[in-house]
Scaffold this motif. Structure first.
Motif, PDB file in Angstrom:
ATOM      1  N   UNK A   1       1.054  -1.919   0.191  1.00  0.00           N
ATOM      2  CA  UNK A   1      -0.211  -0.390   0.191  1.00  0.00           C
ATOM      3  C   UNK A   1       0.707   1.636  -0.182  1.00  0.00           C
ATOM      4  N   UNK A   2       0.784   1.972  -0.944  1.00  0.00           N
ATOM      5  CA  UNK A   2       1.387   3.233  -1.100  1.00  0.00           C
ATOM      6  C   UNK A   2       0.320   4.859  -0.294  1.00  0.00           C
ATOM      7  N   UNK A   3       1.658   5.107  -0.286  1.00  0.00           N
ATOM      8  CA  UNK A   3       1.562   6.947   0.088  1.00  0.00           C
ATOM      9  C   UNK A   3       0.717   7.746  -1.400  1.00  0.00           C
ATOM     10  N   UNK A   4      -0.087   8.041  -1.541  1.00  0.00           N
ATOM     11  CA  UNK A   4      -0.161   9.196  -3.041  1.00  0.00           C
ATOM     12  C   UNK A   4      -1.265   9.878  -3.172  1.00  0.00           C
ATOM     13  N   UNK A   5      -1.642  11.274  -3.791  1.00  0.00           N
ATOM     14  CA  UNK A   5      -2.739  11.864  -3.689  1.00  0.00           C
ATOM     15  C   UNK A   5      -4.185  11.422  -3.667  1.00  0.00           C
ATOM     16  N   UNK A   6      -3.980   9.827  -3.959  1.00  0.00           N
ATOM     17  CA  UNK A   6      -5.252   9.206  -3.622  1.00  0.00           C
ATOM     18  C   UNK A   6      -5.365   7.841  -3.230  1.00  0.00           C
ATOM     19  N   UNK A   7      -4.849   7.993  -2.306  1.00  0.00           N
ATOM     20  CA  UNK A   7      -4.078   6.834  -1.064  1.00  0.00           C
ATOM     21  C   UNK A   7      -5.140   6.384   0.128  1.00  0.00           C
ATOM     22  N   UNK A   8      -6.311   7.177  -0.425  1.00  0.00           N
ATOM     23  CA  UNK A   8      -7.773   6.652   0.358  1.00  0.00           C
ATOM     24  C   UNK A   8      -8.833   5.557  -0.387  1.00  0.00           C
ATOM     25  N   UNK A   9      -9.131   5.050  -1.358  1.00  0.00           N
ATOM     26  CA  UNK A   9      -9.361   4.441  -1.930  1.00  0.00           C
ATOM     27  C   UNK A   9      -8.461   2.986  -1.371  1.00  0.00           C
ATOM     28  N   UNK A  10      -7.781   2.574  -1.212  1.00  0.00           N
ATOM     29  CA  UNK A  10      -6.653   1.892  -1.994  1.00  0.00           C
ATOM     30  C   UNK A  10      -6.467   1.619  -0.310  1.00  0.00           C
ATOM     31  N   UNK A  11      -5.911   1.704   0.510  1.00  0.00           N
ATOM     32  CA  UNK A  11      -6.387   1.963   2.261  1.00  0.00           C
ATOM     33  C   UNK A  11      -7.556   1.313   2.964  1.00  0.00           C
ATOM     34  N   UNK A  12      -8.631   2.296   2.091  1.00  0.00           N
ATOM     35  CA  UNK A  12      -9.637   1.332   2.978  1.00  0.00           C
ATOM     36  C   UNK A  12     -10.266  -0.122   2.431  1.00  0.00           C
ATOM     37  N   UNK A  13      -9.641  -0.307   1.215  1.00  0.00           N
ATOM     38  CA  UNK A  13      -9.768  -1.525   0.195  1.00  0.00           C
ATOM     39  C   UNK A  13      -8.948  -2.614   0.778  1.00  0.00           C
ATOM     40  N   UNK A  14      -7.358  -2.172   1.305  1.00  0.00           N
ATOM     41  CA  UNK A  14      -6.598  -2.727   1.937  1.00  0.00           C
ATOM     42  C   UNK A  14      -7.178  -3.293   3.586  1.00  0.00           C
ATOM     43  N   UNK A  15      -7.902  -1.819   4.475  1.00  0.00           N
ATOM     44  CA  UNK A  15      -8.611  -2.698   5.796  1.00  0.00           C
ATOM     45  C   UNK A  15      -9.714  -3.006   5.473  1.00  0.00           C
ATOM     46  N   UNK A  16     -10.221  -3.042   4.678  1.00  0.00           N
ATOM     47  CA  UNK A  16     -11.664  -4.128   3.890  1.00  0.00           C
ATOM     48  C   UNK A  16     -11.294  -5.889   4.424  1.00  0.00           C
ATOM     49  N   UNK A  17      -9.854  -5.728   3.439  1.00  0.00           N
ATOM     50  CA  UNK A  17      -9.226  -7.068   3.157  1.00  0.00           C
ATOM     51  C   UNK A  17      -9.224  -7.736   4.302  1.00  0.00           C
TER      52      UNK A  17
END
Length: 284
Positions: A255-271
């Protein structure tokens, strides 16, 4: 006291928890997108903003307890990081009957944890969900590079790779024969999940590089590759693995920090939370 997902402290002690979580904010060998060292913080922040009731399984997995086992901050060399992860994993695995989980960091963080888990559990299958094979013996002068993440696992254990769609020609010789499920083949095979399940058995370590998912749903990874896995089929595979096998550990990385990180971060949390749900409903 900081707890996973902000859960009550009584659900966060080692004694009361069936799950142990270690974070490794390491990004020492990545070669394109940087920022995986911010991944654990993004994941933990997203987890605190996630509903803790899982609709699919009708459970609240946090009630079984999640212990934050600490952050591994060693980053002097890739080899030192691998050894630190190995030692921490080995230490926590002394707590029998608990699920070991790890959140990275780049994929090299998995080398030390797989090594420790493989020493404790015989007949280990390593199930890798990834866009890349990560089978180089060494890369840029190190065997602890992210491009080498499962080379050691290939030598020692039953490696099954799912979602692969990028590799170097030199890695071809190291592919586990008949056990690589390329993304282009998955796309035209309605039976791919059952085909994977036939290769996975016994004790299982699941390692998930978030670039296994299509970048349309998980764009914030180090090397997003088109043509990746989708959400619900991946959950179906994971649920069936937990039903069939004894999952003893899993990690999620890249999971990488970026200006669009939140969707991927939330996917990771849900996963992560879905995998806890699948684990607990199969423990009776």
């Amino acid at each position: 006291m900081k707890t996973y997902a902000g859960i009550p402290e009584e659900n966060a002690s080692l004694e009361n928890s069936k799950v142990m979580l270690v974070t490794v904010p390491y990004d020492g060998t990545s070669t394109w997108g940087k920022g995986a060292d911010k991944g654990p913080a993004l994941f933990l922040d997203a987890s605190e903003n996630m509903e803790l009731y899982d609709i699919e399984t009708n459970t609240e997995p946090y009630l079984e307890g999640v212990y934050l086992g600490g952050e591994i901050s060693e980053n002097s060399t890739p080899e030192a990081m691998t050894e630190a992860v190995y030692q921490k994993t080995k230490e926590l695995l002394e707590n029998d009957g608990k699920l070991f989980t790890l959140f990275g960091g780049e994929h090299s963080v998995s080398i030390g944890s797989i090594r420790a888990v493989g020493e404790k559990y015989e007949n280990l299958t390593v199930l890798q969900l990834d866009a890349h094979t990560d089978l180089r013996p060494e890369f840029h002068g190190s065997t602890s590079n992210h491009a080498c993440a499962v080379y050691e696992a290939r030598q020692k254990h039953n490696l099954v790779q799912v979602g692969i769609r990028s590799m170097d020609v030199e890695e071809y010789q190291y592919l586990p024969e008949g056990q690589v499920f390329f993304a282009h083949a998955i796309a035209v095979n309605d039976n791919w999940i059952n085909d994977v399940l036939e290769k996975v058995s016994g004790n299982v370590y699941i390692t998930i590089d978030l670039d296994a998912f299509d970048p349309s749903i998980a764009p914030s990874t180090g090397t997003p590759e088109p043509g990746g896995l989708q959400w619900y089929p991946t959950l179906e595979l994971l649920r069936k693995v937990f039903e069939k096998c004894n999952v003893v550990a899993f990690d999620i990385v890249e999971l990488m920090d970026s200006p669009m990180a939140k969707p991927s971060a939330f996917l990771a949390a849900k996963l992560y939370y879905k995998m806890l749900a699948y684990y607990h409903i199969n423990q009776d």
